[in-house]
Scaffold this motif. Structure first.
Motif: not given
Length: 283
Positions: A168-173, A179-182, A217-219
């Protein structure tokens, strides 16, 4: 990453176990493996079918809302009055009730989109639909290299589906401090980003005020294609950092939107392709 991740005691949502035969070091072994679910997910707006995507059946309300915004079917979350998931034998139907003004626009540009996990433009009826204009971003946020590195570095530990399946892939905010929240996961990179954007839109008002999209920002765990840039910009997020490379059209889209685009964000390294003023110390 191991070729075959260990089977967890509790399977994460969107996965299932299966028996396999493994050949290792000249020997056959019976074992259990975990697969990421991938099912057809249909989206209906006010009773009219719009798209069928292949997606991991988790966080589907987030997916429906994020997809609706990034596809330009709604302009903000308040125009979506309800989302209902209806499982069936052939897949899952997401039924959305949207504002009448949005539905009129939807009927004007209705298309039949046969979705695939690797392609976000399948079914577009014209070149104009395939590469839509992006509104310029107004955020003046700036991020330190340390924050960007920290945000990407936290992503791997927040991917239970990847840990179980390797598929799977992932995207985080992340906030301005890195600090990664979601985080959201899916077999499709576009879907993972839509789920993340939907999760951001569905946050309580106090969270949105404390952590506005335009100040983070998005990763992502994939390459940065045009559509990944377009979706990030549509959500009002000013920077996208991807673990892999960027495409030429993604760069053009990011420039037009005023979005900072980073690629090859791995370990303590990254490359800045556009709008470098948002990265502190970049000259």
């Amino acid at each position: 990453m191991d070729a075959h991740p260990a089977v967890p005691c509790t399977l994460p949502e969107g996965s299932r176990a299966t028996p396999v035969r493994r050949y290792r070091a000249g020997q056959w072994h019976s074992a259990q493996d975990v697969l990421a679910d991938e099912v057809p997910v249909a989206l209906e707006y006010n009773g009219v079918s719009h798209a069928v995507m292949l997606a991991t059946p988790a966080d589907l309300e987030d997916f429906a809302l994020g997809f609706s915004l990034t596809e330009g079917l709604v302009q903000h979350a308040g125009q979506v009055y309800g989302i209902e998931a209806d499982p069936g034998t052939e897949g899952i139907t997401l039924r959305l009730e949207v504002a009448a003004s949005c539905f009129v626009q939807f009927k004007d540009r209705r298309r039949s989109l046969a979705g695939r996990t690797g392609c976000g433009l399948c079914g577009a009826e014209s070149l104009g639909q395939a590469v839509r204009p992006v509104a310029p971003l107004s955020s003046q946020a700036q991020f330190s290299p340390e924050a960007l590195i920290s945000g990407m570095g936290q992503l791997r530990a927040r991917q239970p589906l990847l840990a179980a399946t390797g598929a799977t892939h992932a995207a985080g905010w992340c906030d301005a401090q890195g600090q990664l929240h979601w985080v959201r996961e899916d077999v499709g990179r576009h879907n993972a980003l839509d789920k993340l954007i939907g999760a951001l839109l569905r946050r309580p008002a106090e969270q949105r005020q404390a952590l506005p999209e335009g100040q983070g920002f998005v990763v992502v765990t994939s390459r940065a294609s045009h559509e990944m840039v377009q979706k990030t910009a549509a959500a009002g997020v000013p920077l996208l950092a991807a673990v892999s490379g960027v495409t030429a059209l993604a760069l053009q889209t990011a420039e037009a939107a005023g979005l900072s685009l980073l690629g090859f964000a791995r370990g303590s390294d990254f490359s800045v392709y556009t709008q470098g003023h948002r990265v502190a110390g970049e000259t």
